[in-house]
Design a protein around this motif. Structure first.
Motif, PDB file in Angstrom:
ATOM      1  N   GLN A 135       0.855  -1.184   0.000  1.00 48.90           N
ATOM      2  CA  GLN A 135       0.000   0.000   0.000  1.00 48.90           C
ATOM      3  C   GLN A 135       0.898   1.242   0.000  1.00 48.90           C
ATOM      4  O   GLN A 135       2.053   1.188   0.397  1.00 48.90           O
ATOM      5  CB  GLN A 135      -0.935   0.034   1.210  1.00 48.90           C
ATOM      6  CG  GLN A 135      -1.851  -1.165   1.345  1.00 48.90           C
ATOM      7  CD  GLN A 135      -1.171  -2.326   2.045  1.00 48.90           C
ATOM      8  OE1 GLN A 135      -0.454  -2.139   3.033  1.00 48.90           O
ATOM      9  NE2 GLN A 135      -1.401  -3.537   1.545  1.00 48.90           N
ATOM     10  N   LEU A 187     -14.828   1.144  -4.370  1.00 47.11           N
ATOM     11  CA  LEU A 187     -14.334   1.491  -3.043  1.00 47.11           C
ATOM     12  C   LEU A 187     -13.911   2.951  -2.940  1.00 47.11           C
ATOM     13  O   LEU A 187     -13.732   3.473  -1.842  1.00 47.11           O
ATOM     14  CB  LEU A 187     -13.152   0.592  -2.663  1.00 47.11           C
ATOM     15  CG  LEU A 187     -13.500  -0.812  -2.188  1.00 47.11           C
ATOM     16  CD1 LEU A 187     -12.241  -1.631  -1.971  1.00 47.11           C
ATOM     17  CD2 LEU A 187     -14.319  -0.764  -0.909  1.00 47.11           C
ATOM     18  N   GLY A 202      -9.709  -0.634  -4.459  1.00 48.96           N
ATOM     19  CA  GLY A 202      -9.081  -1.905  -4.113  1.00 48.96           C
ATOM     20  C   GLY A 202      -8.304  -2.419  -5.310  1.00 48.96           C
ATOM     21  O   GLY A 202      -8.457  -1.928  -6.434  1.00 48.96           O
ATOM     22  N   ASN A 218      -6.401  -6.759  -2.313  1.00 41.04           N
ATOM     23  CA  ASN A 218      -5.541  -5.845  -1.551  1.00 41.04           C
ATOM     24  C   ASN A 218      -6.306  -4.557  -1.287  1.00 41.04           C
ATOM     25  O   ASN A 218      -6.831  -3.941  -2.224  1.00 41.04           O
ATOM     26  CB  ASN A 218      -4.267  -5.572  -2.363  1.00 41.04           C
ATOM     27  CG  ASN A 218      -3.256  -4.705  -1.620  1.00 41.04           C
ATOM     28  OD1 ASN A 218      -3.375  -4.448  -0.428  1.00 41.04           O
ATOM     29  ND2 ASN A 218      -2.238  -4.249  -2.348  1.00 41.04           N
ATOM     30  N   VAL A 219      -6.392  -4.142  -0.023  1.00 41.02           N
ATOM     31  CA  VAL A 219      -7.164  -2.950   0.322  1.00 41.02           C
ATOM     32  C   VAL A 219      -6.330  -1.956   1.111  1.00 41.02           C
ATOM     33  O   VAL A 219      -5.358  -2.310   1.786  1.00 41.02           O
ATOM     34  CB  VAL A 219      -8.426  -3.305   1.142  1.00 41.02           C
ATOM     35  CG1 VAL A 219      -9.330  -4.243   0.375  1.00 41.02           C
ATOM     36  CG2 VAL A 219      -8.069  -3.897   2.499  1.00 41.02           C
ATOM     37  N   LEU A 251     -17.317  -2.860  -0.260  1.00 36.82           N
ATOM     38  CA  LEU A 251     -16.320  -3.852   0.137  1.00 36.82           C
ATOM     39  C   LEU A 251     -16.944  -5.244   0.205  1.00 36.82           C
ATOM     40  O   LEU A 251     -16.395  -6.210  -0.342  1.00 36.82           O
ATOM     41  CB  LEU A 251     -15.716  -3.483   1.495  1.00 36.82           C
ATOM     42  CG  LEU A 251     -14.700  -4.478   2.065  1.00 36.82           C
ATOM     43  CD1 LEU A 251     -13.488  -4.598   1.147  1.00 36.82           C
ATOM     44  CD2 LEU A 251     -14.272  -4.055   3.474  1.00 36.82           C
TER      45      LEU A 251
END
Length: 418
Positions: A135, A187, A202, A218-219, A251
């Motif tokens: 991230q 998202l 995301g 992956n968030v 989500l």
């Protein structure tokens, strides 16, 4: 307590789940506004500029007048025309400076190159992962530049556009081949929030591993609404919590859609929410006491993002959150375990932040690993210490180049079987 007992039972059952044919190790790591070399050069130039504030609009504009401030010393998102899709804030790295307190470290290309080499060495020597979900990276190139061996053994899935805090997923080439790499734009809340309030998308990756499809979601969810314990109720009026609350439905929709393809799906990343605190919280999941496995009615508020989204229905989306350990020493282990049931006070968090423990500013409570029912957990998830590499220092006469911390999060790593 009832909900916690049920959750623990589900977790124990998951450990006796499917028989693994192959073990795979995955990690999540927020690299803290990490940039590729090209983006870095323009960012340093922009932060080295001086800016003056308009007293009427409170916006800054470039100026060489006496009293103008360097970009390092202001909130550059208040600079008129600052491109948030290209450049991050200037005060990413901070340290105590004698006579000035905690101030932004002014970055140089040489200092950033040293930081980049430190990240590469850390991954090579301390992060034995087959898949890494990143991230806060500027894109694919930023990740390729820090992967070991010049990234010769890795593939990377990422994206462009949106804002500069992007996501990426890297995996070893020998592991398998990419089927799909795409963003989950819902998202970002682009249809209900103005651009300045839109969080990150995301990132979805599907891999073919020995003929088996394995998916990674992956968030990096909205920040500043961390825990229901001691403040920040998700159903409260804090602006950040309202934005995070808006991300619940997209989500869950995303998770259920992808899990319907295969239950060999991993949900991972920086959730900016302490799910363990939500599980320990005794409040009802929904403000109306409704069943979280049913569609969320309009106007009903949610107290627990985790229990609303990971509600066990449909069965393929019944993810298990792995327990998160700090196997450093007895004190670190105890603090990590305690931090799952209550909010640690500042001195306790500072212990985990210290270089002899985890070394990162955000040591626990934000990053999680959740496995779909088709995957077999091989033990718990582990917080990996970055030690002294988490600290930054200003340049001095003795050390003319500043020192930059490699990240404000520590990696979280886990192994599962397919």
């Amino acid at each position: 307590m009832r909900r916690l007992a049920v959750f623990v039972s589900l977790f124990l059952l998951s450990l006796a789940g499917p028989v693994a044919a192959r073990d795979i190790t995955i990690a999540t790591w927020n690299l803290g506004w990490h940039m590729d070399r090209s983006t870095l050069a323009g960012w340093i130039d922009a932060c080295n500029e001086t800016y003056e504030q308009d007293q009427d609009t409170k916006k800054y504009h470039p100026s060489t007048q006496i009293g103008a401030q360097f970009g390092w010393d202001i909130n550059v998102f208040d600079v008129e025309g600052w491109n948030a899709a290209r450049f991050p804030v200037c005060d990413i790295y901070g340290a105590n400076k004698q006579g000035f307190g905690f101030t932004a470290v002014r970055v140089t290309a040489a200092a950033y190159e040293k930081r980049r080499a430190q990240i590469e060495n850390f991954i090579a020597n301390n992060l034995p992962a087959d898949i890494i979900a990143f991230q806060e990276v500027s894109g694919k190139e930023a990740v390729l530049e820090v992967l070991p061996n010049g990234a010769a053994d890795w593939e990377v899935c990422s994206f462009t556009g949106f804002k500069v805090q992007r996501l990426a997923i890297a995996w070893k080439k020998a592991l398998g081949n990419q089927i799909t790499c795409r963003t989950e734009d819902a998202l970002t809340l682009k249809d209900i929030r103005p651009p300045e309030e839109q969080p990150r998308p995301g990132l979805f990756l599907a891999l073919d591993i020995d003929g088996t499809t394995v998916q990674v979601l992956n968030v990096h969810l909205k920040s500043s609404c961390v825990s229901p314990i001691g403040g920040n109720p998700l159903a409260g009026n804090a602006p950040a919590c309202q934005i995070l609350h808006d991300q619940i439905v997209p989500l869950e929709t995303w998770i259920e859609r992808e899990a319907a393809v295969t239950d060999k799906t991993i949900l991972i990343g920086d959730f900016n929410r302490n799910f363990w605190h939500e599980v320990a919280d005794t409040r009802q999941v929904r403000s109306d006491g409704g069943n979280p496995s049913t569609p969320l009615p309009p106007g009903v508020r949610v107290n627990s993002l985790f229990e609303e989204v990971i509600d066990g229905q449909p069965a393929a989306s019944a993810f298990t959150m792995l327990k998160e350990l700090c196997p450093l020493n007895q004190i670190g282990k105890l603090l990590c375990e305690t931090g799952e049931t209550r909010a640690l006070d500042t001195p306790e968090v500072d212990v985990l932040r210290f270089h002899t423990y985890l070394g990162c500013r955000n040591p626990i409570g934000l990053d999680h690993v959740l496995l779909g029912p088709g995957l077999a957990a091989q033990g718990d998830a582990t917080h990996v210490s970055i030690g002294r590499l988490g600290g930054s220092r200003h340049a001095t006469k003795e050390h003319p180049e500043p020192l930059l911390g490699i990240a404000d999060h520590c990696p979280l790593i886990a192994t599962f079987g397919i």
